[in-house]
Design a protein around this motif. Structure first.
Motif, PDB file in Angstrom:
ATOM      1  N   GLY A  51       1.636  -0.938   7.063  1.00 41.36           N
ATOM      2  CA  GLY A  51       1.939  -2.292   6.612  1.00 41.36           C
ATOM      3  C   GLY A  51       2.652  -3.094   7.679  1.00 41.36           C
ATOM      4  O   GLY A  51       3.632  -3.800   7.390  1.00 41.36           O
ATOM      5  N   ASN A 104      -3.011  -0.833   8.236  1.00 44.08           N
ATOM      6  CA  ASN A 104      -3.429  -0.210   6.979  1.00 44.08           C
ATOM      7  C   ASN A 104      -2.497   0.895   6.502  1.00 44.08           C
ATOM      8  O   ASN A 104      -2.290   1.052   5.297  1.00 44.08           O
ATOM      9  CB  ASN A 104      -4.844   0.357   7.130  1.00 44.08           C
ATOM     10  N   ARG A 105      -1.941   1.670   7.404  1.00 46.60           N
ATOM     11  CA  ARG A 105      -1.096   2.790   6.988  1.00 46.60           C
ATOM     12  C   ARG A 105       0.361   2.394   6.862  1.00 46.60           C
ATOM     13  O   ARG A 105       1.055   2.832   5.931  1.00 46.60           O
ATOM     14  CB  ARG A 105      -1.243   3.949   7.970  1.00 46.60           C
ATOM     15  N   ALA A 107     -10.336   5.282  -2.585  1.00 48.80           N
ATOM     16  CA  ALA A 107      -9.835   5.004  -1.242  1.00 48.80           C
ATOM     17  C   ALA A 107      -9.694   6.307  -0.470  1.00 48.80           C
ATOM     18  O   ALA A 107      -9.308   7.351  -1.036  1.00 48.80           O
ATOM     19  CB  ALA A 107      -8.486   4.294  -1.318  1.00 48.80           C
ATOM     20  N   LYS A 156       1.948  -6.830   3.719  1.00 47.50           N
ATOM     21  CA  LYS A 156       1.718  -6.127   2.461  1.00 47.50           C
ATOM     22  C   LYS A 156       0.881  -4.860   2.702  1.00 47.50           C
ATOM     23  O   LYS A 156       0.195  -4.719   3.709  1.00 47.50           O
ATOM     24  CB  LYS A 156       0.993  -7.039   1.480  1.00 47.50           C
ATOM     25  N   GLY A 157       0.958  -3.945   1.727  1.00 53.32           N
ATOM     26  CA  GLY A 157       0.140  -2.746   1.772  1.00 53.32           C
ATOM     27  C   GLY A 157       0.779  -1.626   2.582  1.00 53.32           C
ATOM     28  O   GLY A 157       1.960  -1.647   2.925  1.00 53.32           O
ATOM     29  N   GLY A 158      -0.043  -0.624   2.858  1.00 58.32           N
ATOM     30  CA  GLY A 158       0.429   0.520   3.621  1.00 58.32           C
ATOM     31  C   GLY A 158       0.823   1.688   2.730  1.00 58.32           C
ATOM     32  O   GLY A 158       0.927   1.567   1.503  1.00 58.32           O
ATOM     33  N   LEU A 159       1.085   2.832   3.350  1.00 54.95           N
ATOM     34  CA  LEU A 159       1.426   4.055   2.633  1.00 54.95           C
ATOM     35  C   LEU A 159       2.913   4.363   2.699  1.00 54.95           C
ATOM     36  O   LEU A 159       3.340   5.450   2.304  1.00 54.95           O
ATOM     37  CB  LEU A 159       0.643   5.245   3.218  1.00 54.95           C
ATOM     38  N   THR A 172     -10.007   1.616   5.570  1.00 53.62           N
ATOM     39  CA  THR A 172     -10.261   1.093   4.224  1.00 53.62           C
ATOM     40  C   THR A 172     -11.548   1.677   3.644  1.00 53.62           C
ATOM     41  O   THR A 172     -12.119   1.137   2.707  1.00 53.62           O
ATOM     42  CB  THR A 172     -10.368  -0.439   4.275  1.00 53.62           C
ATOM     43  N   ASP A 184      -6.479   8.124  -0.813  1.00 58.85           N
ATOM     44  CA  ASP A 184      -6.302   8.747  -2.127  1.00 58.85           C
ATOM     45  C   ASP A 184      -7.095  10.046  -2.224  1.00 58.85           C
ATOM     46  O   ASP A 184      -6.631  11.046  -2.789  1.00 58.85           O
ATOM     47  CB  ASP A 184      -6.737   7.787  -3.243  1.00 58.85           C
ATOM     48  N   LYS A 221      -5.717  -8.879   5.816  1.00 58.24           N
ATOM     49  CA  LYS A 221      -4.283  -8.832   5.549  1.00 58.24           C
ATOM     50  C   LYS A 221      -3.605 -10.171   5.807  1.00 58.24           C
ATOM     51  O   LYS A 221      -2.373 -10.288   5.709  1.00 58.24           O
ATOM     52  CB  LYS A 221      -3.621  -7.759   6.423  1.00 58.24           C
ATOM     53  N   ASP A 256     -10.002  -5.982   9.277  1.00 54.30           N
ATOM     54  CA  ASP A 256      -8.836  -5.516   8.521  1.00 54.30           C
ATOM     55  C   ASP A 256      -7.638  -6.427   8.750  1.00 54.30           C
ATOM     56  O   ASP A 256      -6.839  -6.663   7.827  1.00 54.30           O
ATOM     57  CB  ASP A 256      -8.484  -4.080   8.924  1.00 54.30           C
TER      58      ASP A 256
END
Length: 982
Positions: A317, A314-315, A218, A8-11, A211, A221, A343, A339
């Motif tokens: 996923g 993080n970036r 964030a 899950k997550g990421g850009l 993070t 962001d 996750k 991190d």
């Protein structure tokens, strides 16, 4: 197409799936993925083989420092080798293949070289393959070359286009991480013209991989918000996918923008643009690169840098493994473990080389303090690690953090040398920076977020203030300084197991220790002896570790051991980008003669002569080869009349009260008494007395002269004349201008030349032999009033003229000359026939004026006047340059008239061995003379002018030929010059 490691997550944009293939296997990723993140998402751990031992290699990093994951992208003519998967953006339909292996990637036949590693240690190429010597060229070298290399070229023409451009700015910000964004924002708010360049496609740097928070949001962001503000400003140019690869003089930077590499098709747009950026000031905010720790078998696929693992999690996923351990010597490595755990990825252990309590609590992870990894297991993917205490842990990914190295590369491009910073165990920029550059953020050793943001803002404000702008008073964004303490740990002793330092070139700790034992202890010798840091990554992950290990061996500090410095480019630059549009016909600028269109329409074959395209010969009727055309042109010119466009000869207008005196000083022979309306041949000498050009100068008026030079030396002569005018003789009233482009000039040669010209030259001009004798010149009109110039000079040895008209009339003039010459059998002739006739006449040209010959060698010693001073005259009379046995320019003809002479042959006396000790001279120019029916040549031979009729051997080892030639006069045709004076 299961993405087994996608979390899950990421850009990334999960609404846009991207299909691609790797080694023919179909896989899927998402928009925003790199090829590396998509491969990891699909569980592809093995991606390549190492350069030397062909050991299995996996992805190590997440950026341009990647040493392992080099792949071929695309296929066919568009195939691009040695592309780093970590920076290649994924697009739908991408095809990628691994490289540097024989057979399948999983079963590389060349992996057998790993078994031979005891014989292939550092410097093996200096010690092996030395005997027997005869086998080097026949066996050793071909075998090594066949095995060497990484990717393969397609050997087809590159279908893409490349471009070049120029940009100007007040402030160039290099890097769009936290400090780079803060710097760009501060400079832009002050009103400066700002260029922000970053190699990534998503600005933000480490903010996209962490993070951490900035201004309560964030980090990713905040980066997106800042980029949006910058994009809205007219004084800002955002350049993503752009690597600033070099820092040059006067604030100039080289940058490569990858415009369409991320697209399936360029649609006619340039693939890449090579920019030259002119900046008044620059802020280097290039960040830092994490370094590994060397330990036994630390090169297995699945062993990665901890910061890279954090980036993929993080970036993108993506988790690089399902059972992960972390090896670290610093606080930053713990954040990777945190991190991963956040996750939902299982973290089995955190091994900290420092004997200290756990930095933070990682759920489910075993903390091993004061320990390290000494070995790993798993041939094509990591399966298990062995610790220094003997403990074994089953893992499929090991995240390693050995600290961070500031990216100081661009600070070194003008010989700046980094200095060692003990606090962060890394080199930081020294004091000698490129003009106008300051360094900020992690690149300057500020490895925490708040410090990087603040330093970026302050650096930009200081730079724009120097330029006269009022700095912005807005405070730096708010952020926390994360913990980053660490202890130096460069390698972990692992017994006989190899510990790898340079992953791409297969350099181990033992190689560096061997380099020390064998005396290669300076950092420059270490680099070249072991090849550390000489691969495509330029040692970004290996250099510091190698230097630290050498420091341990020598007992010196790292500061005292020193470091090599970096040269451009920062990352590899494609040759296509360096060339830009200069390829094929546009490889370099070329110029067309005024009669080019006429020549093209009349069967001309063209040749490059300097920057010009000149007609080489004109094919007519059933002629089957170039010799047929050239022989016809030469014979016809000698028997009737021929016309040649000689516009390319340099033409320089020399005017002023002292023009005659100026010419008298730059020519070796006298020009002070040249009569009005007359032309004189002259030679020019360099300051050392060597001839470098010849030509004619015509006196058109009282203080007006027109000089002609050879085509090849037109620019050189003009440049040297300007130097003489401005620096040597500034007191003379003389002015120069190049008029080569202003006049179209045509040679009209042959016994019927005067008859032809009488139909062209207006009737009120007398061009009879009495009225316009040999070496005359004058202003005339042609074709009913068109202004022109006429010179009676001859390069062919025939009755000849050169007629010049304004360049705009050039093509029409050629048409008029050919039409007027129809009744006289006129034909056009090209440079080959021109060359044949000049050799037949014995005229020196570029082959003879090769930078080694004097007037004495050319048989023109008497032209160097002793009644005046001129450039080069004194040094031309040095005894060594006036020896009686010096080489002299003479003619040669084969004893066997049926053989062909070869230019470059050396002259050896009959009975002597063909070696340099017996070398008497060389052949400079050869041609087949259709008038004589055999091959002839010009050349230099010792005392040639006193050896007429002697037979010598012309030997060419290159062509493996030998023939007997007779020394004769260089003037093969009309030696008395009766024809040209007719």
């Amino acid at each position: 197409m299961s993405q087994v490691n996608r979390i899950k997550g990421g850009l990334i944009d999960r609404s846009k799936p991207m299909n691609f293939t790797f080694n023919g296997k179909s896989m899927q990723g998402h928009a925003g993925d790199t090829l590396a993140s998509a491969l990891l998402a699909n569980g592809q751990v093995l991606v390549g083989r190492s350069f030397k031992y062909h050991r299995p290699r996996g992805i190590l990093t997440a950026g341009s420092e990647e040493p392992n994951a080099l792949v071929h992208l695309r296929s066919g003519a568009a195939q691009e080798p040695n592309t780093r998967a970590t920076v290649a953006e994924l697009f739908d339909g991408l095809t990628a293949t691994s490289q540097n292996h024989r057979g399948p990637l999983e079963f590389d036949l060349m992996a057998v070289t790993d078994l031979m590693s005891p014989f292939l240690s550092a410097g093996f190429y200096y010690k092996t393959f030395m005997w027997p010597a005869a086998l080097w060229e026949k066996l050793y070298e071909p075998a090594i070359r066949h095995s060497a290399g990484l990717g393969r070229l397609s050997m087809e023409e590159d279908p893409d286009t490349y471009d070049k451009g120029f940009l100007h700015c007040d402030l160039l910000v290099i890097g769009a991480g936290p400090s780079g964004l803060a710097a760009a924002l501060a400079g832009a708010r002050a009103g400066a013209r700002v260029i922000l360049a970053d190699e990534d496609f998503a600005p933000g740097g480490r903010l996209n991989a962490e993070t951490l928070e900035v201004d309560g949001m964030a980090g990713a962001d905040w980066a997106a918000q800042t980029v949006a503000e910058l994009a809205s400003m007219d004084n800002v140019r955002l350049m993503t996918r752009t690597t600033v690869y070099g820092a040059y003089d006067h604030g100039v930077y080289g940058a490569l923008e990858r415009c369409t590499d991320h697209l399936a098709s360029a649609n006619g747009k340039p693939r890449q643009v090579l920019w030259r950026i002119y900046s008044k000031r620059a802020v280097l905010a290039a960040g830092a690169t994490e370094r590994p720790i060397a330990f036994g078998n630390n090169d297995r696929p699945g062993i990665m840098l901890a910061g890279a693992v954090r980036t993929y999690v993080n970036r993108y996923g993506v988790t690089p493994g399902q059972k992960v351990a972390v090896l670290t010597n610093n606080d930053d490595g713990w954040r990777t473990a945190a991190d991963l755990a956040a996750k939902g990825v299982e973290v089995r252990a955190v091994i900290d080389t420092r004997d200290a309590p756990a930095f933070m609590d990682i759920p489910g992870a075993h903390h091993v303090r004061g320990a390290g990894v000494v070995d790993t297991a798993g041939r094509k993917a990591l399966k298990r690690i062995t610790l220094t205490d003997g403990q074994m842990i089953d893992v499929d990914c090991l995240a390693v953090s050995g600290g961070w190295n500031p990216n100081v590369h661009l600070t070194c491009h003008q010989r700046g040398r980094p200095t060692w910073n003990e606090a962060i165990n890394a080199f930081v920029p020294g004091r000698d920076l490129p003009q106008g550059m300051v360094v900020a953020g992690a690149a300057n050793g500020q490895l925490t977020l708040a410090a990087a943001l603040d330093e970026g803002r302050k650096a930009a404000n200081a730079q724009v203030k120097d330029l006269g702008f009022t700095p912005s008073r807005k405070a730096a964004p708010k952020a926390e300084d994360e913990a980053h303490e660490g202890a130096a740990k460069w390698h972990i002793p692992s017994g006989k197991t190899r510990a790898w330092v340079d992953f791409q070139n297969d350099v181990t700790v033992k190689d560096i220790q061997q380099s020390h034992r064998e005396g290669f202890v300076s950092v420059e010798h270490l680099k070249r002896y072991t090849t550390t840091g000489m691969a495509t990554d330029q040692g970004k992950t290996s250099n510091i570790s190698a230097l630290a290990i050498m420091a341990e061996c020598t007992g010196k500090s790292i500061q005292d051991t020193g470091t090599t410095i970096f040269r451009p480019p920062y990352t590899p630059i494609p040759i296509g980008a360096l060339a830009g549009r200069a390829r094929g016909q546009d490889f370099r600028p070329y110029r067309l003669t005024p009669s080019h269109e006429w020549a093209k329409a009349n069967g001309a074959s063209f040749v490059e002569v300097g920057n010009w395209l000149r007609a080489q010969w004109f094919v007519k009727g059933s002629e089957k080869g170039w010799r047929d055309s050239v022989d016809r042109e030469a014979l016809n010119t000698r028997q009737n009349v021929g016309i040649c466009d000689v516009t390319t000869l340099g033409k320089i207008d020399v005017q002023g009260r002292d023009a005659a005196e100026f010419l008298n000083r730059v020519y070796a022979n006298g020009f002070a008494k040249l009569a009005l309306g007359r032309v004189r041949y002259g030679i020019m000498l360099r300051e050392d007395g060597i001839c470098y050009d010849d030509g004619t100068t015509a006196r058109m008026g009282e203080n007006h002269y027109v000089m002609t030079t050879t085509t090849a030396n037109a620019v050189l002569v003009f440049r040297r004349l300007e130097f003489a005018r401005q620096c040597l003789f500034p007191d003379l009233d003389v002015h120069l201008i190049s008029t080569t482009d202003a006049w179209a000039q045509f040679a009209v040669a042959g016994p019927k030349a005067r008859d032809l010209l009488r139909k062209i030259v207006d009737k009120d001009h007398d061009i009879s032999n009495e009225g316009f004798p040999f070496m005359a010149c004058g202003e005339i009109s042609v074709c009913g009033g068109t202004p022109a110039r006429l010179f009676r000079i001859s390069f062919s040895g025939e009755l000849a003229y050169e007629v010049a008209v304004p360049a705009r009339y050039g093509n029409s003039m050629m048409e008029a000359l050919m039409k007027a010459g129809e009744e006289f059998g006129a034909c056009p002739y090209g440079t080959e026939a021109l060359g044949v006739m000049r050799i037949e006449k014995g005229h020196a040209a570029g082959n003879e004026l090769d930078g080694r010959t004097t007037a004495h060698n050319l048989g023109m010693a008497r032209m160097v006047s002793d009644k005046k001073d001129s450039i080069g005259a004194v040094l031309s009379r040095r005894p060594e340059m006036m020896r009686d046995d010096a080489v002299k320019l003479v003619g040669f003809r084969p004893v066997d008239r049926s053989v062909k002479l070869i230019a470059g042959s050396h002259f050896i006396a009959k009975g002597d061995g063909a070696n340099m000790a017996n070398d008497q001279g060389w052949m400079t120019s050869v041609a087949f003379s259709p008038s004589l029916g055999h091959s002839i040549g010009l050349g230099f031979i010792k005392s040639g002018d006193a050896r007429m009729g002697e037979i010598v051997r012309a030997v060419s080892p290159v062509h493996d030929t030998e023939m007997e030639v007779e020394i004769v006069s260089a003037h093969f045709i009309d030696p008395e010059g009766e024809r040209l004076r007719a």
